[in-house]
Scaffold this motif. Structure first.
Motif, PDB file in Angstrom:
ATOM      1  N   GLU A  77     -15.866  -5.261 -12.412  1.00  0.00           N
ATOM      2  CA  GLU A  77     -14.976  -4.107 -12.640  1.00  0.00           C
ATOM      3  C   GLU A  77     -15.382  -2.948 -11.741  1.00  0.00           C
ATOM      4  N   ASN A  78     -16.670  -2.656 -11.678  1.00  0.00           N
ATOM      5  CA  ASN A  78     -17.164  -1.555 -10.858  1.00  0.00           C
ATOM      6  C   ASN A  78     -16.909  -1.807  -9.374  1.00  0.00           C
ATOM      7  N   TYR A  79     -17.120  -3.038  -8.915  1.00  0.00           N
ATOM      8  CA  TYR A  79     -16.904  -3.392  -7.512  1.00  0.00           C
ATOM      9  C   TYR A  79     -15.441  -3.154  -7.127  1.00  0.00           C
ATOM     10  N   ILE A  80     -14.517  -3.624  -7.971  1.00  0.00           N
ATOM     11  CA  ILE A  80     -13.079  -3.446  -7.680  1.00  0.00           C
ATOM     12  C   ILE A  80     -12.704  -1.967  -7.758  1.00  0.00           C
ATOM     13  N   TYR A  81     -13.237  -1.255  -8.753  1.00  0.00           N
ATOM     14  CA  TYR A  81     -12.976   0.177  -8.906  1.00  0.00           C
ATOM     15  C   TYR A  81     -13.395   0.929  -7.633  1.00  0.00           C
ATOM     16  N   GLU A  82     -14.625   0.682  -7.188  1.00  0.00           N
ATOM     17  CA  GLU A  82     -15.134   1.366  -5.995  1.00  0.00           C
ATOM     18  C   GLU A  82     -14.342   0.984  -4.743  1.00  0.00           C
ATOM     19  N   GLY A  83     -13.910  -0.280  -4.659  1.00  0.00           N
ATOM     20  CA  GLY A  83     -13.155  -0.735  -3.491  1.00  0.00           C
ATOM     21  C   GLY A  83     -11.761  -0.146  -3.411  1.00  0.00           C
ATOM     22  N   LEU A  84     -11.138   0.090  -4.558  1.00  0.00           N
ATOM     23  CA  LEU A  84      -9.766   0.622  -4.587  1.00  0.00           C
ATOM     24  C   LEU A  84      -9.733   2.149  -4.612  1.00  0.00           C
ATOM     25  N   LYS A  85     -10.789   2.774  -5.095  1.00  0.00           N
ATOM     26  CA  LYS A  85     -10.837   4.232  -5.250  1.00  0.00           C
ATOM     27  C   LYS A  85     -10.800   4.910  -3.883  1.00  0.00           C
ATOM     28  N   GLY A  86     -10.008   5.955  -3.811  1.00  0.00           N
ATOM     29  CA  GLY A  86      -9.967   6.739  -2.571  1.00  0.00           C
ATOM     30  C   GLY A  86      -8.866   6.304  -1.644  1.00  0.00           C
ATOM     31  N   ASP A  87      -9.082   5.226  -0.891  1.00  0.00           N
ATOM     32  CA  ASP A  87      -8.105   4.785   0.098  1.00  0.00           C
ATOM     33  C   ASP A  87      -6.806   4.299  -0.534  1.00  0.00           C
ATOM     34  N   TYR A  88      -6.895   3.622  -1.658  1.00  0.00           N
ATOM     35  CA  TYR A  88      -5.698   3.019  -2.251  1.00  0.00           C
ATOM     36  C   TYR A  88      -5.226   3.748  -3.511  1.00  0.00           C
ATOM     37  N   LEU A  89      -6.145   4.092  -4.378  1.00  0.00           N
ATOM     38  CA  LEU A  89      -5.804   4.755  -5.634  1.00  0.00           C
ATOM     39  C   LEU A  89      -6.781   5.910  -5.886  1.00  0.00           C
ATOM     40  N   VAL A  90      -6.321   6.938  -6.606  1.00  0.00           N
ATOM     41  CA  VAL A  90      -7.176   8.092  -6.884  1.00  0.00           C
ATOM     42  C   VAL A  90      -8.255   7.732  -7.900  1.00  0.00           C
ATOM     43  N   ASP A  91      -7.863   7.203  -9.050  1.00  0.00           N
ATOM     44  CA  ASP A  91      -8.812   6.849 -10.110  1.00  0.00           C
ATOM     45  C   ASP A  91      -8.322   5.575 -10.802  1.00  0.00           C
ATOM     46  N   PRO A  92      -8.539   4.403 -10.183  1.00  0.00           N
ATOM     47  CA  PRO A  92      -8.000   3.166 -10.756  1.00  0.00           C
ATOM     48  C   PRO A  92      -8.661   2.807 -12.092  1.00  0.00           C
ATOM     49  N   SER A  93      -7.843   2.315 -13.006  1.00  0.00           N
ATOM     50  CA  SER A  93      -8.341   1.833 -14.293  1.00  0.00           C
ATOM     51  C   SER A  93      -8.383   0.309 -14.222  1.00  0.00           C
ATOM     52  N   VAL A  94      -9.578  -0.236 -14.017  1.00  0.00           N
ATOM     53  CA  VAL A  94      -9.758  -1.665 -13.785  1.00  0.00           C
ATOM     54  C   VAL A  94     -10.284  -2.336 -15.047  1.00  0.00           C
ATOM     55  N   SER A  95      -9.679  -3.465 -15.369  1.00  0.00           N
ATOM     56  CA  SER A  95     -10.118  -4.255 -16.513  1.00  0.00           C
ATOM     57  C   SER A  95     -10.264  -5.714 -16.080  1.00  0.00           C
ATOM     58  N   VAL A  96     -11.430  -6.288 -16.355  1.00  0.00           N
ATOM     59  CA  VAL A  96     -11.670  -7.704 -16.077  1.00  0.00           C
ATOM     60  C   VAL A  96     -11.996  -8.375 -17.403  1.00  0.00           C
ATOM     61  N   SER A  97     -11.324  -9.469 -17.686  1.00  0.00           N
ATOM     62  CA  SER A  97     -11.624 -10.206 -18.911  1.00  0.00           C
ATOM     63  C   SER A  97     -11.743 -11.692 -18.610  1.00  0.00           C
TER      64      SER A  97
END
Length: 177
Positions: A77-97
């Motif tokens: 979740e953290n890896y995807i959050y950090e990868g999407l944050k900034g360039d693609y999304l401002v504050d992505p809400s990522v959920s992995v289950s």
């Protein structure tokens, strides 16, 4: 009075056992055979459901190939959050289950040895029941679990109440009597 004390001790033992397994599942590392669902709130094109292969790599939108075997759900979740944050999304809400855990395996003195779908809360006795039950020759004391811990295979002496994890290989030996 004795009955109350025994009941309290039994309740503490049961809750400690389920807490230990819950803690193990929180630190559960992803492996081949796990079926995952990745959601990013409000971003349908970033939703992915995939089963991990032996190489453990997924191709995730905007991030490319990501090797996720050995990661925990929180780390992914953290890896995807950090990868999407900034360039693609401002504050992505990522959920992995984990939709479906990888199977565990039972061999030796059970009626139907083989692989079975993991369910949280399983122990050796419950796993043996899923495998058709113990044979007449099954030992209740010579039970082993082969498990991967920190990338290394270890063999654990177990009893009938030992919790199991996805990917475990349970071996139930023959009794001499």
């Amino acid at each position: 009075m004795k009955t109350v004390v025994v009941s309290l001790l039994l309740a503490l033992l049961v809750s400690a056992n389920s807490f230990a397994q819950s803690s193990q599942l929180n630190q559960y590392t992803l492996g081949s055979g796990d079926l995952l669902k990745i959601l990013v709130y409000g971003q349908e094109d970033l939703t992915l459901e995939t089963r991990l292969t032996d190489i453990g790599v997924i191709n995730y939108p905007y991030l490319g190939e990501v090797k996720i075997i050995g990661m925990t759900v929180g780390e992914l979740e953290n890896y995807i959050y950090e990868g999407l944050k900034g360039d693609y999304l401002v504050d992505p809400s990522v959920s992995v289950s984990i939709v479906e855990y990888r199977p565990f395996f039972v061999n030796g003195e059970v009626k139907n040895p083989g692989g079975y779908a993991f369910q949280p809360g399983l122990n050796i006795d419950k796993a043996a029941a899923l495998a058709g039950g113990y044979t007449e020759r099954a030992s209740k004391t010579k039970v082993y679990i082969d498990r991967t811990v920190d990338g290394e295979s270890v063999r654990i002496q177990a009893d009938r109440y030992t919790p199991i994890l996805p990917g475990d290989i349970i071996t139930i030996e023959q009794s001499f009597f």
